[in-house]
Enzyme design. Structure first.
Site, PDB file in Angstrom:
ATOM      1  N   GLU A  66       0.885  -1.154  -0.036  1.00 14.98           N
ATOM      2  CA  GLU A  66       0.016  -0.083  -0.081  1.00 14.98           C
ATOM      3  C   GLU A  66       0.767   1.138   0.047  1.00 14.98           C
ATOM      4  O   GLU A  66       0.538   2.268  -0.358  1.00 14.98           O
ATOM      5  CB  GLU A  66      -0.917  -0.042   1.351  1.00 14.98           C
ATOM      6  CG  GLU A  66      -2.006   1.154   1.067  1.00 14.98           C
ATOM      7  CD  GLU A  66      -3.158   0.860   2.253  1.00 14.98           C
ATOM      8  OE1 GLU A  66      -3.494  -0.496   2.227  1.00 14.98           O
ATOM      9  OE2 GLU A  66      -3.660   1.626   2.846  1.00 14.98           O
ATOM     10  N   ASP A 173      -2.636  -3.036   3.253  1.00 14.62           N
ATOM     11  CA  ASP A 173      -2.982  -3.147   4.551  1.00 14.62           C
ATOM     12  C   ASP A 173      -4.100  -3.840   4.792  1.00 14.62           C
ATOM     13  O   ASP A 173      -5.280  -3.944   3.862  1.00 14.62           O
ATOM     14  CB  ASP A 173      -3.374  -1.842   5.178  1.00 14.62           C
ATOM     15  CG  ASP A 173      -2.111  -1.041   5.099  1.00 14.62           C
ATOM     16  OD1 ASP A 173      -0.986  -1.502   4.709  1.00 14.62           O
ATOM     17  OD2 ASP A 173      -2.088   0.250   5.610  1.00 14.62           O
ATOM     18  N   ASP A 175      -7.276  -4.060   5.999  1.00 14.78           N
ATOM     19  CA  ASP A 175      -8.444  -3.342   6.538  1.00 14.78           C
ATOM     20  C   ASP A 175      -9.111  -3.118   5.298  1.00 14.78           C
ATOM     21  O   ASP A 175      -8.905  -3.811   4.302  1.00 14.78           O
ATOM     22  CB  ASP A 175      -8.196  -2.121   7.075  1.00 14.78           C
ATOM     23  CG  ASP A 175      -7.217  -1.172   6.438  1.00 14.78           C
ATOM     24  OD1 ASP A 175      -7.241  -1.248   4.918  1.00 14.78           O
ATOM     25  OD2 ASP A 175      -6.615  -0.256   7.059  1.00 14.78           O
ATOM     26  N   TYR A 391       5.318   4.304  11.912  1.00 13.90           N
ATOM     27  CA  TYR A 391       4.193   5.214  11.204  1.00 13.90           C
ATOM     28  C   TYR A 391       3.314   5.698  11.946  1.00 13.90           C
ATOM     29  O   TYR A 391       2.802   5.059  12.861  1.00 13.90           O
ATOM     30  CB  TYR A 391       3.570   3.616  10.327  1.00 13.90           C
ATOM     31  CG  TYR A 391       2.545   4.052   9.446  1.00 13.90           C
ATOM     32  CD1 TYR A 391       2.783   4.535   8.356  1.00 13.90           C
ATOM     33  CD2 TYR A 391       1.000   3.792   9.672  1.00 13.90           C
ATOM     34  CE1 TYR A 391       1.959   4.995   7.387  1.00 13.90           C
ATOM     35  CE2 TYR A 391       0.401   4.277   8.576  1.00 13.90           C
ATOM     36  CZ  TYR A 391       0.626   4.731   7.459  1.00 13.90           C
ATOM     37  OH  TYR A 391      -0.269   5.182   6.570  1.00 13.90           O
ATOM     38  N   CYS A 876     -49.694  26.244  24.389  1.00 14.15           N
ATOM     39  CA  CYS A 876     -49.612  26.589  26.030  1.00 14.15           C
ATOM     40  C   CYS A 876     -50.943  26.671  26.322  1.00 14.15           C
ATOM     41  O   CYS A 876     -51.792  27.000  25.595  1.00 14.15           O
ATOM     42  CB  CYS A 876     -48.662  28.007  25.727  1.00 14.15           C
ATOM     43  SG  CYS A 876     -48.927  28.867  27.348  1.00 14.15           S
ATOM     44  N   CYS A 879     -51.517  30.847  26.303  1.00 16.21           N
ATOM     45  CA  CYS A 879     -51.605  31.764  25.137  1.00 16.21           C
ATOM     46  C   CYS A 879     -52.064  31.093  23.992  1.00 16.21           C
ATOM     47  O   CYS A 879     -52.431  31.612  22.679  1.00 16.21           O
ATOM     48  CB  CYS A 879     -50.278  32.491  25.082  1.00 16.21           C
ATOM     49  SG  CYS A 879     -48.820  31.349  24.700  1.00 16.21           S
ATOM     50  N   CYS A 901     -43.724  26.994  27.016  1.00 20.00           N
ATOM     51  CA  CYS A 901     -44.323  28.232  26.352  1.00 20.00           C
ATOM     52  C   CYS A 901     -43.141  29.077  26.210  1.00 20.00           C
ATOM     53  O   CYS A 901     -42.069  29.389  27.065  1.00 20.00           O
ATOM     54  CB  CYS A 901     -45.449  28.811  27.115  1.00 20.00           C
ATOM     55  SG  CYS A 901     -46.024  30.151  25.973  1.00 20.00           S
ATOM     56  N   CYS A 906     -46.162  33.243  30.442  1.00 13.13           N
ATOM     57  CA  CYS A 906     -46.854  32.231  30.446  1.00 13.13           C
ATOM     58  C   CYS A 906     -46.542  31.202  31.445  1.00 13.13           C
ATOM     59  O   CYS A 906     -47.023  30.693  32.458  1.00 13.13           O
ATOM     60  CB  CYS A 906     -47.345  31.600  29.436  1.00 13.13           C
ATOM     61  SG  CYS A 906     -48.043  32.411  28.085  1.00 13.13           S
TER      62      CYS A 906
END
Length: 991
Positions: A66, A173, A175, A391, A876, A879, A901, A906
């Site tokens: 790689e 590698d 993976d 590395y 609410c 209101c 609210c 309120c």
DNA sequence: GCAAGGTC
């Protein structure tokens, strides 16, 4: 050459392959889509050790690693340092040659390398230009893999060398990415040599025994691993490009930004990693903004003696309830005699850190030197390149048992500063050595970062090179050292039934702390006490304090967040962080702490207001899960791609429909410009024809914000071709009818004229409806017209009515700044569409019924309320306004969600988890809030001012023993000035 | 001009 083919049965045993298995064995290599010219070729598996070989003729094998360093190292091991080196076409990728025998088969080995991925994924030419298509098309636009310009030399080397080889051995590698690169190498090599026998060498460390074992036990490449990466690449490309183009074109011209940049270069990018990274920064920032300090009380006690002073802490820590605290305090004051109830002495160990992984290196360099992760990796890379450290991109934080750790220590003995410590480590009499601990991570590809060559400082090194090298060496030496040892004394006392304690620590042996100067372990002296001893405290106070918000995220914190959520890899995390800075999404202060910029906050706020969690790590987590499933074979690549892209496209279309939210969020921070946005100019419409001016994009029918119609080129602003239509049009729809005058070759005359792009030159007719009152009586209110230049009626009506645009009336196409060419317009062949949904561009349903309206990425803000719009359905009770969802930060309910609210007056609130249970919804006070509450935001800086009270604790003072709080304060719980928090009648919600 | 992933 081997004559017999072998394959593995389901149990993994090698056997002679039947003819059918040679053809259909799933382990047989080849991805037809990658090399369409060649049919799949069966592979051979080497026979088990001891199996007689068919012949003894030397095999020529190309080996590919790689990276150049691995090619060099493996070639060195296999050849026992007798490999001949020669140049390849790429200056970095040398070729090593030597003879080697694999299970009795003599081989002439050629060993070279790639530099990471050999190929890239990109859109086909047709979609490359930003204005060439609707960004939504990028979810199904054709893509292809190709070798980019800067890797062509490597490709040439591989093809040149592999022509005369019989085997290809892949040392990538171990993976998923490595497996994917393996298939890239295979594709390039089989283009010139289809008779290759292809093998995979699996190794986890560059150690002699392991490398020889890998060479003698060659395997096959794993197509499933490579498929998982293919899927990830495609998802990243399509999602990233579509959202980036969308939000850049939507916003960049619409607002005046507060940072200096050339507008033309401004890109508002979106990526599945960079956005969640930004999300972490914004979320913490919001948490700080929303924090409301809470008062608490604690009792402290101190005692002076001849030996010194002991400070005792209250076992209860602190109480938020003032009444309780003052009551207990008064009890202590009335009976202040302290009795020692326990004296404990313990040995404590402080362990050295685990071996160094990339993320730890970045975090520690940030913490100790305030070095950015990006710069740290740059310096580490240079130290690696010059051979001083191993590395630097590794997840591994434990050493293999086979690593000669003492040899590494030995090299450091000559150092003027830490050399003597290294000598002590190797001296058995000093008993300082300890085998390093294991952090539990192993990427099976690289060891932890450690020094590989001694240096007392090189002339070419900067201070940062010195620092990183020193950190790597000291960290390594610390890892193989004994933990620090301390003696800790804890004294417990009782005053009127209340428990207090104090502790002191004496460091007995520093051990690894002697070398790891970056860590400290504080020591403190405590006077001697005996059990049942009694004394009168010197001071006994009731002290108050306030809770504080968390700090801004540091770079180390951010790396931890990313690591935990699986955002990026050890090799890319620093890139994502840097991208936030490069894109003007965040800034970093001198203490490495991140603050979102207005732009970064606005973008996150916009998506948040839409109800999307695109700035959270869930999308990446889902992709990671899907990749795992593909790797394991439980899902197919095409399956996760189809479902993932469909889901993201629906999400994209939905986000675009809700773009007003992005606009609103941006307006909180930035002023609008008068320029029309590219996006406004390019509101998706029906294709009328191919643009005859630029020949690159389609011209579509659009309705401007003022209600007038036009036909404009999608390549705006690069191409400014436009046809303004009469201002008296009330409706206009592109039909599937084609104008035979303006579409040369249409109606079967020549079977359709195709230009070099494969696009036919059709002009579709438009069905116009005019407002009766705005056109002369001798014209029809409905007209099937052509904008290609042949339509006299349309020309006259344009002259009569004008276009309603800022351009002069006129039927002929008016091009902004340039002369139009209307004779050679084309639109894609086969693009004749009937009743196409404008949301997903599928047929069979209208936009309002589009299935893409609901996406699983859409967050339900009103859990349990079954509200498909995502808006709060809780109103609410005072209101009637919709409530906002917040998160409690009170001691007893931290993290619990509630609706409240938005009005300060309120005071309505209800717990989210009580909705539907018949509880809550009363006019109870609002608890402290945490988290983003975007609905009530004003301009930055104004936000939250009204509800944050007096700031960070400056207003909290000592409370007198009589219990009278300082005047002028009000209840912290509900805000009522008539009482204080401890007497609040509405505290039920906080219990 | 766009993503994230390798690595010089």
């Amino acid at each position: 050459m081997l004559e017999t083919l072998f394959c593995k049965d389901l149990s993994g045993q090698l056997k002679i392959a039947s003819k059918k298995e040679k053809i259909f064995n799933p382990r047989v290599l080849k991805c037809p889509s990658r090399s369409p010219k060649l049919p799949p070729k069966p592979l051979q598996i080497l026979p088990p050790a001891g199996t007689p070989m068919a012949g003894n003729r030397q095999i020529r094998a190309l080996n590919v690693a790689e990276k150049p360093s691995v090619a060099k190292a493996v070639a060195g091991i296999l050849s026992r340092n007798h490999a001949r080196m020669r140049e390849g076409r790429s200056r970095y990728n040398k070729i090593f040659e030597f003879d080697y025998t694999i299970r009795g088969q003599p081989c002439h080995m050629l060993f070279t390398s790639v530099i990471g991925h050999l190929m890239e994924l990109g859109f086909d030419e047709r979609y490359k230009k930003w204005h060439s298509c609707d960004p939504a098309d990028l979810y199904q636009a054709s893509v292809h893999k190709f070798v980019p310009e800067d890797k062509l030399d490597i490709k040439r080397t591989l093809q040149q060398e592999v022509r005369n080889c019989q085997w290809l051995i892949l040392w990538l590698d171990c993976d998923r990415e490595g497996e994917n690169i393996a298939f890239e190498v295979i594709e390039v090599c089989t283009e010139v040599n289809r008779n290759l026998n292809i093998f995979r060498a699996r190794f986890s460390a560059l150690i002699d025994r392991e490398i020889h074992e890998a060479a003698q036990n060659l395997d096959r490449p794993n197509q499933l691993f490579a498929d998982a990466v293919d899927a990830r690449q495609e998802m990243d490309l399509r999602i990233g490009a579509s959202f980036t183009r969308f939000q850049t074109m939507l916003l960049k011209d619409a607002f005046s930004f507060d940072f200096a940049t050339e507008d033309r270069n401004l890109v508002l990018s979106y990526g599945p990693c960079q956005f969640p990274t930004l999300g972490f920064v914004v979320e913490r920032y919001w948490e700080i903004q929303a924090h409301e300090p809470e008062e608490f009380w604690t009792i402290n006690c101190s005692h002076n003696s001849e030996e010194g002073t002991a400070s005792f802490s209250w076992i209860r820590g602190h109480l938020f309830d003032y009444t309780c605290a003052i009551t207990i305090y008064e009890m202590c004051v009335e009976e202040p005699t302290a009795t020692v109830t326990n004296v404990r002495q313990q040995e404590k160990l402080k362990y050295p850190p685990y071996p160094l992984s990339t993320i730890e290196l970045e975090k520690r360099a940030s913490r100790y030197f305030r070095m950015s992760s990006e710069h740290t990796m740059k310096v580490a890379e240079e130290l690696y390149q010059s051979g001083f450290i191993s590395y630097p991109r590794t997840e591994t934080d434990s050493f293999s048992a086979r690593t000669d750790l003492r040899a590494i220590v030995q090299e450091q003995q000559a150092h003027p500063i830490w050399g003597s410590y290294a000598q002590r480590l190797l001296d058995p009499g000093a008993a300082l050595w300890r085998n390093p601990g294991s952090g539990g991570h192993d990427d099976k590809a690289h060891p932890p970062i450690h020094p590989t060559k001694f240096s007392a400082g090189e002339s070419g090194w900067s201070q940062d090179h010195q620092k990183i090298y020193e950190l790597v060496v000291r960290h390594f030496l610390a890892c193989v050292s004994q933990p620090a040892v301390g003696a800790e004394t804890t004294v417990e006392i009782d005053i009127a039934g209340e428990q207090f304690n104090a502790s002191g620590r004496v460091i007995i042996s520093k051990n690894y702390l002697d070398i790891y100067r970056f860590e400290t372990w504080g020591g403190s002296v405590i006077p001697t006490y005996e059990i049942r001893q009694q004394f009168i405290p010197t001071t006994l106070t009731l002290d108050s304090g306030v809770t504080r918000p968390p700090p801004l995220l540091s770079e180390a914190d951010l790396l931890s967040c990313m690591d935990k959520a699986g955002i990026g890899t050890d090799a890319t995390m620093h890139d994502h962080i840097k991208k936030l800075l490069d894109r003007f999404y965040a800034t970093k202060d001198a203490n490495t702490r991140f603050t979102p910029t207005n732009l970064g906050e606005a973008l996150v706020m916009g998506y948040d207001d839409m109800g999307y969690e695109l700035w959270k790590p869930y999308l990446r987590a889902k992709m990671e899960d899907d990749m795992k499933a593909v790797s394991l074979g439980t899902k197919r690549k095409n399956e996760i791609l189809a479902s993932g892209l469909q889901e993201m496209k629906a999400c994209f279309l939905d986000a675009r429909m809700s773009k007003v939210k992005l606009f609103e969020a941006m307006e909180v921070f930035f002023d609008r410009t008068n320029r029309p946005t590219v996006e406004e100019q390019q509101a998706v419409g029906e294709v009328v024809r191919r643009c005859g001016l630029c020949q690159q994009a389609d011209m579509v029918l659009k309705r401007k914000p003022d209600g007038n119609f036009m036909v404009g080129c999608l390549a705006y602003p690069q191409c400014r071709n436009v046809v303004w239509l009469p201002g008296s049009i009330s409706e206009a729809t592109v039909t599937s009818n084609v104008c035979s005058s303006c579409s040369p070759g249409w109606s079967g005359m020549c079977g359709g004229i195709t230009n070099r792009n494969g696009i036919t030159g059709l002009v579709f007719l438009i069905h116009f409806k005019f407002r009766r009152s705005e056109i002369p009586p001798n014209y029809n209110a409905e007209h099937l017209g052509c904008i290609g230049g042949c339509d006299e009626t349309l020309r006259q009506l344009t002259e009569i009515c004008g276009t309603g645009s800022r351009n002069l009336p006129g039927m002929s196409a008016s091009v902004r700044g340039r002369t139009p060419t209307m004779s050679s317009g084309n639109i894609p062949a086969g693009n004749v569409r009937h009743n196409v949904c404008t949301r997903c561009r599928e047929t069979g349903h209208a936009a309002n019924d589009c299935p893409s309206l609901v996406s699983t990425f859409r967050r339900s803000r009103t859990q349990g309320t079954n509200n498909p719009t995502g808006e709060s359905s809780v109103s609410c009770s005072s209101c009637g306004e919709p409530c906002v969802l917040r998160t409690a930060n009170t001691a007893n309910n931290r993290g619990r969600k509630f609706y409240t609210c938005q009005s300060q007056e309120c005071g309505f609130f209800v717990w989210e988890d009580m909705i539907g249970t018949g509880t809550g919804g009363t006019n109870a006070p609002r608890p402290n809030s945490r988290g983003a509450t975007t609905a009530s935001r004003g301009r930055r800086g104004e936000r939250g001012r009204g509800r944050r009270g007096g700031g960070r604790g400056n207003d909290v003072t000592f409370v007198s023993a009589t219990g009278e709080p300082v005047s002028g304060r009000r209840c912290f719980t509900c805000g009522d000035p008539s009482h204080f928090a401890n007497a609040c009648p509405n505290r039920e919600h906080d219990k």
